[in-house]
Design a protein around this motif. Structure first.
Motif, short mmCIF file in Angstrom:
data_model
loop_
_atom_site.label_atom_id
_atom_site.label_comp_id
_atom_site.label_asym_id
_atom_site.label_seq_id
_atom_site.Cartn_x
_atom_site.Cartn_y
_atom_site.Cartn_z
N LEU A 94 0.82 -1.21 0.00
CA LEU A 94 0.00 0.00 0.00
C LEU A 94 0.86 1.26 0.00
O LEU A 94 0.53 2.25 -0.68
CB LEU A 94 -0.93 -0.01 1.22
CG LEU A 94 -2.03 -1.08 1.22
CD1 LEU A 94 -2.78 -1.06 2.55
CD2 LEU A 94 -2.99 -0.87 0.06
N ALA A 95 1.95 1.24 0.75
CA ALA A 95 2.82 2.42 0.80
C ALA A 95 3.41 2.72 -0.57
O ALA A 95 3.46 3.89 -1.00
CB ALA A 95 3.92 2.21 1.84
N VAL A 96 3.88 1.71 -1.26
CA VAL A 96 4.44 1.91 -2.61
C VAL A 96 3.37 2.49 -3.53
O VAL A 96 3.63 3.43 -4.30
CB VAL A 96 4.98 0.57 -3.16
CG1 VAL A 96 5.31 0.70 -4.65
CG2 VAL A 96 6.23 0.16 -2.39
N HIS A 97 2.17 1.95 -3.46
CA HIS A 97 1.10 2.43 -4.34
C HIS A 97 0.74 3.88 -4.03
O HIS A 97 0.65 4.72 -4.93
CB HIS A 97 -0.12 1.52 -4.19
CG HIS A 97 -1.04 1.58 -5.36
ND1 HIS A 97 -1.95 0.60 -5.66
CD2 HIS A 97 -1.21 2.52 -6.34
CE1 HIS A 97 -2.62 0.91 -6.75
NE2 HIS A 97 -2.20 2.08 -7.17
N PHE A 98 0.54 4.18 -2.76
CA PHE A 98 0.20 5.56 -2.38
C PHE A 98 1.29 6.54 -2.82
O PHE A 98 1.01 7.63 -3.33
CB PHE A 98 -0.01 5.66 -0.87
CG PHE A 98 -1.36 5.20 -0.39
CD1 PHE A 98 -2.52 5.66 -0.98
CD2 PHE A 98 -1.47 4.31 0.66
CE1 PHE A 98 -3.76 5.25 -0.54
CE2 PHE A 98 -2.71 3.88 1.11
CZ PHE A 98 -3.86 4.35 0.50
N LEU A 127 5.19 17.33 -1.55
CA LEU A 127 4.50 16.12 -1.11
C LEU A 127 3.84 16.26 0.27
O LEU A 127 3.58 15.26 0.93
CB LEU A 127 5.48 14.94 -1.10
CG LEU A 127 5.94 14.48 -2.48
CD1 LEU A 127 6.97 13.36 -2.36
CD2 LEU A 127 4.76 14.01 -3.33
N HIS A 128 3.57 17.45 0.70
CA HIS A 128 2.82 17.71 1.93
C HIS A 128 3.45 16.95 3.12
O HIS A 128 2.77 16.25 3.86
CB HIS A 128 1.36 17.29 1.78
CG HIS A 128 0.64 18.04 0.70
ND1 HIS A 128 0.17 19.32 0.87
CD2 HIS A 128 0.31 17.68 -0.57
CE1 HIS A 128 -0.42 19.73 -0.25
NE2 HIS A 128 -0.34 18.77 -1.13
N LEU A 129 4.75 17.13 3.29
CA LEU A 129 5.47 16.38 4.32
C LEU A 129 4.99 16.75 5.73
O LEU A 129 4.94 15.88 6.61
CB LEU A 129 6.97 16.63 4.19
CG LEU A 129 7.61 16.16 2.88
CD1 LEU A 129 9.11 16.37 2.93
CD2 LEU A 129 7.29 14.70 2.60
N LEU A 130 4.65 18.00 5.95
CA LEU A 130 4.23 18.40 7.29
C LEU A 130 2.92 17.72 7.68
O LEU A 130 2.82 17.11 8.75
CB LEU A 130 4.08 19.92 7.36
CG LEU A 130 3.59 20.47 8.71
CD1 LEU A 130 4.55 20.08 9.83
CD2 LEU A 130 3.43 22.00 8.65
N LEU A 131 1.91 17.80 6.83
CA LEU A 131 0.63 17.18 7.15
C LEU A 131 0.77 15.66 7.23
O LEU A 131 0.16 15.01 8.09
CB LEU A 131 -0.41 17.55 6.10
CG LEU A 131 -0.93 19.00 6.15
CD1 LEU A 131 -1.87 19.27 4.99
CD2 LEU A 131 -1.63 19.26 7.48
N SER A 132 1.58 15.09 6.37
CA SER A 132 1.79 13.64 6.40
C SER A 132 2.46 13.22 7.70
O SER A 132 2.09 12.21 8.30
CB SER A 132 2.64 13.21 5.21
OG SER A 132 2.00 13.53 3.99
N THR A 133 3.42 14.01 8.14
CA THR A 133 4.09 13.70 9.41
C THR A 133 3.12 13.79 10.58
O THR A 133 3.16 12.96 11.50
CB THR A 133 5.27 14.65 9.62
OG1 THR A 133 6.18 14.53 8.53
CG2 THR A 133 5.99 14.34 10.92
N LEU A 183 -1.25 11.27 2.64
CA LEU A 183 -1.81 10.94 3.96
C LEU A 183 -2.00 9.43 4.08
O LEU A 183 -1.80 8.86 5.16
CB LEU A 183 -3.13 11.67 4.17
CG LEU A 183 -3.07 13.21 4.20
CD1 LEU A 183 -4.44 13.78 4.51
CD2 LEU A 183 -2.03 13.69 5.21
N GLY A 184 -2.40 8.78 2.98
CA GLY A 184 -2.48 7.31 3.00
C GLY A 184 -1.13 6.68 3.22
O GLY A 184 -0.99 5.71 3.98
N PHE A 185 -0.09 7.21 2.56
CA PHE A 185 1.27 6.72 2.77
C PHE A 185 1.68 6.86 4.23
O PHE A 185 2.25 5.93 4.82
CB PHE A 185 2.23 7.49 1.86
CG PHE A 185 3.67 7.13 2.01
CD1 PHE A 185 4.21 6.06 1.32
CD2 PHE A 185 4.50 7.86 2.86
CE1 PHE A 185 5.55 5.73 1.46
CE2 PHE A 185 5.84 7.54 3.01
CZ PHE A 185 6.37 6.46 2.30
#
Length: 748
Positions: free
Chosen positions: A186-190, A284-290, A243-245
């Motif tokens: 899933l991580a690769v796909h996201f 890649l929206h690193l802040l929100l993802s973190t 966010l899925g990643f």
């Protein structure tokens, strides 16, 4: 590497039905038999049961002792299922079976993304460009495309994952590695979806010039007609896939610790480095993802550290002066294990050559197609990247920079022999920075090859350099299955589309690998089944096994106990394996050989035969496990104790906890903790230093004193003669029950 917006893909009902059918046959039937195995299987599930009993979902315990070896997601899953369906072994196993289904569907979806275009669409020099899906309005060229379903590679990859040995074998007991494969897929796909969304060209920069326009029509109205058109739909935001990643990476961390973060992040960074796109990280929206990652992963880690603070440690054991959850889980279970310095050193180390050899076994029988799949991937990676100025045009003298100047570049719009290729052409206002959209299939083939090779290489390379067990390959297997699915789908397409080069590799693999190996294993298993001796009614499997206790720290150590006489207990499964090997080898090859353009479905039937034969083989292996269970588990003994257990009775295990951990799950919840004789090692060892740990550890002198006391005792032991000799002088030692090589002794 050029990224292009993927065309919409639909999952096919027939493919989903096949995947679910194979999953249900293999996984659902295995929920109910055999009982929980001693060691990690029953340990993980007993921890989940104790969480339910104690209503504490932060600090894992086993037999009342803190257990810090692993993060909690596997415990939470089993506990949640048992909360819904009751405290049953099948209920605890259900989440893992559902995780396998999710993995198969994730592999299927990723296979569609990777290969629906790259495998099945081909350029045709006879009539039209080979772009599909981007431009449909006004596009009058006919596409040259095979007629096999666009999801064929994804279907094959999912069936390979469902029916190869490794994923099935290591879901017979409750360990987290198959979930690592799910989260990684899933991580690769996201990540790739998010990368597509930030690296796609801006649709406002793309211009289509019609063929009539390029020919300089004299009609003034035509000249004034707008020529701009959107090649792409409006660019989507990468926020949701990122966010899925982040979410699946957090779940990965909660499943098996820090490698759950290392693997997906390493893949993302190395992929960006290889494709010269590290500058896209800022988009890649690193802040929100973190923040999403921390919201999921941080609470348990913080609470576990708070509730299990450092305490003084006894000297002389190699431990720091003070240690708690943070030292044991973060350092000892991750850094020290990676370096091979974990305290205590409780797992065997698989040598590197055996580790790599086992990879071939776990992917059997689909590993036969892996050499061709790897060659196909390397070929895609080494193929020249399409020119940024590649275009389609009926005017050979059109220049992508200046429509009035002739171009010296060879163009696909030029004459080929006596045939002129008539087609529209593509022009970009940023031609130097934007690769042509036309070779989308080429780009997706390169993307798929690079992603799968990096994915498998990161995981296998990591464990080659660190501590490794036999099953640590599992998170890499989906990547290899996807490569195999691609080469099999190409072979299917070659039978239907004359413009594709015929891919003979699967046929050669079936002829030179699967056929002789299947025939050999058919003869060996058939011989063992037919010649194995019949045993007397009172003979048990343990009577004809050879003990190899020095190998029991390996997950499959008991396999080495098998002997020739023991084969008589496995006659039925051996015959099934023999017939399955005959089917997946010679018979499947004959079906594949009969495939032709007139009968293209024969290749598909041959691959389904391999999957069906492996299903029968794996079910036979499961039956073998059921028959081997008395050696591996203690359910029967626990049930015997449960039938006769009275208040005040005490249950003891002779040795470390894992030698009889299934007793914990199958004895009543109201029973007192099981006492361990000389068992203060491995799992509960560190937790036993906490002052609130129950006093469950005895030595031989304490056992003898208790044996002569007022309580009735049930002692599980695998050396009853020695224990009877030791205990008889203080009180009688009676045999209460026997199963496999284990015996229950009692003093009443």
């Amino acid at each position: 590497m050029t990224h292009t917006t993927p065309i919409p893909h639909r999952w096919r009902t027939s493919s989903l039905a096949l995947i679910v059918a194979f999953w249900a046959i293999l996984q659902i039937g295995g929920l109910f038999t055999p009982g929980l195995l001693d060691d990690v299987d029953s340990v993980y599930i007993q921890i989940a049961r104790e969480m339910l009993q104690r209503h504490d979902f932060v600090t894992p315990t086993i037999d009342g002792i803190r257990f810090f070896d692993k993060p909690p997601l596997m415990y939470w899953m089993a506990a949640g299922s048992m909360r819904l369906f009751g405290v049953h072994d099948w209920a605890a196993r259900l989440p893992l079976a559902l995780g396998v289904l999710a993995l198969l569907l994730a592999v299927y979806a990723l296979g569609i993304r990777f290969y629906s275009r790259a495998v099945l669409t081909t350029p045709s020099i006879s009539g039209a460009p080979f772009i599909r899906g981007f431009i449909t309005d006004g596009w009058d060229a006919k596409l040259s495309q095979s007629t096999i379903p666009a999801d064929r590679a994804g279907l094959y990859a999912a069936l390979a994952m469902a029916t190869c040995i490794g994923p099935y074998l290591y879901t017979r007991f409750y360990i987290p590695d198959i979930l690592i494969a799910l989260w990684m897929t899933l991580a690769v796909h996201f990540f790739l979806v998010a990368l597509d969304r930030v690296s796609s060209p801006d649709p406002t920069n793309a211009v289509i010039l019609s063929e009539a326009q390029s020919a300089q029509p004299k009609d003034p109205e035509t000249l004034r007609r707008p020529t701009t058109a959107r090649l792409f739909p409006p660019r989507s935001s990468p926020l949701l896939p990122m966010l899925g990643f982040a979410a699946v990476t957090a779940l990965n961390l909660l499943t098996k610790g820090l490698i759950g973060v290392v693997f997906p992040l390493a893949f993302a960074l190395i992929y960006l480095a290889f494709t010269h796109q590290l500058k896209l990280l800022r988009k890649l929206h690193l802040l929100l993802s973190t923040l999403v990652f921390l919201a999921i992963a941080a609470p348990w880690h913080i609470l576990a550290a708070i509730r299990n603070p450092p305490i003084p440690m006894p000297p002389g054991l190699g431990l720091p002066a003070h240690a708690g959850w943070a030292w044991f889980y973060l350092y000892n279970e991750h850094i020290a294990r990676f370096l091979g310095h974990r305290i205590p050193h409780d797992y065997g180390q698989v040598p590197i050559p055996i580790f790599w050899a086992l990879l071939l076994l776990w992917l059997f029988p689909w590993v036969a197609f892996l050499p061709a799949a790897l060659r196909n991937a390397i070929r895609a990676l080494r193929s020249p990247k399409p020119s940024p100025n590649l275009r389609f045009d009926s005017d050979a003298d059109f220049s992508p920079r200046d429509s009035g100047a002739p171009s010296s570049r060879p163009l696909l719009g030029a004459k080929v022999g006596s045939q002129r290729l008539g087609a529209p052409f593509i022009r970009s206002s940023i031609a130097d920075e934007w690769d042509a959209i036309a070779p989308a299939a080429h780009d997706h083939a390169r993307e798929a090859s690079l992603a799968c090779v990096l994915w498998a290489g990161i995981i296998l390379g990591f464990f080659t350099l660190s501590s490794r067990q036999e099953y640590y390959h599992l998170p890499a297997l989906p990547a290899l299955a996807l490569l195999v699915g691609a080469v099999l789908a190409k072979a299917d397409a070659s039978l239907r589309n004359p413009t594709l080069a015929v891919r003979a590799a699967p046929g050669r693999a079936a002829l030179y690998l699967l056929t002789p190996l299947g025939a050999l294993l058919f003869l060996i298993c058939g011989y063992l089944a037919l010649t194995a001796p019949a045993h007397a009614a009172n003979t048990t499997l343990s009577d004809v096994l050879r003990s190899n206790p020095n190998l029991y720290n390996l997950s499959l150590g008991h396999v080495f106990d098998l002997t020739g006489p023991a084969m008589g207990f496995f006659r039925g499964p051996l015959l099934t394996v023999a017939l399955g090997m005959l089917t997946l080898g010679p018979i499947a090859y004959l079906v594949r050989r009969s495939a032709s353009p007139a009968r293209p479905n024969r290749a598909f039937a041959a691959n389904l035969l391999i999957a069906a034969a492996m299903t029968a083989i794996l079910l036979a292996a499961h039956q073998g496990l059921v028959r081997f269970y008395p050696i591996l588990g203690s359910k029967d003994l626990a049930i015997a104790i449960d039938r006769d257990l009275r208040p005040g009775d005490i249950i003891l295990n002779d040795g470390e906890l894992t030698s009889g951990s299934a007793l914990l799950f199958y004895t009543p919840q109201t029973a007192a903790p099981i006492l361990l004789v000389n068992g203060r090692v491995n799992g509960p060892w560190f937790g036993s230093f906490y002052p609130d740990a129950p006093k469950i550890f005895l030595d031989d002198a304490q056992l003898a004193n208790l044996w002569s006391g007022p309580h009735r005792l049930f002692l599980l032991t695998d050396h009853p003669e020695a224990r009877t000799t030791f205990l008889s002088p203080v009180a009688p030692a009676h045999t209460f029950a026997t199963s496999g090589d284990k015996t229950i002794l009692t003093n009443r």
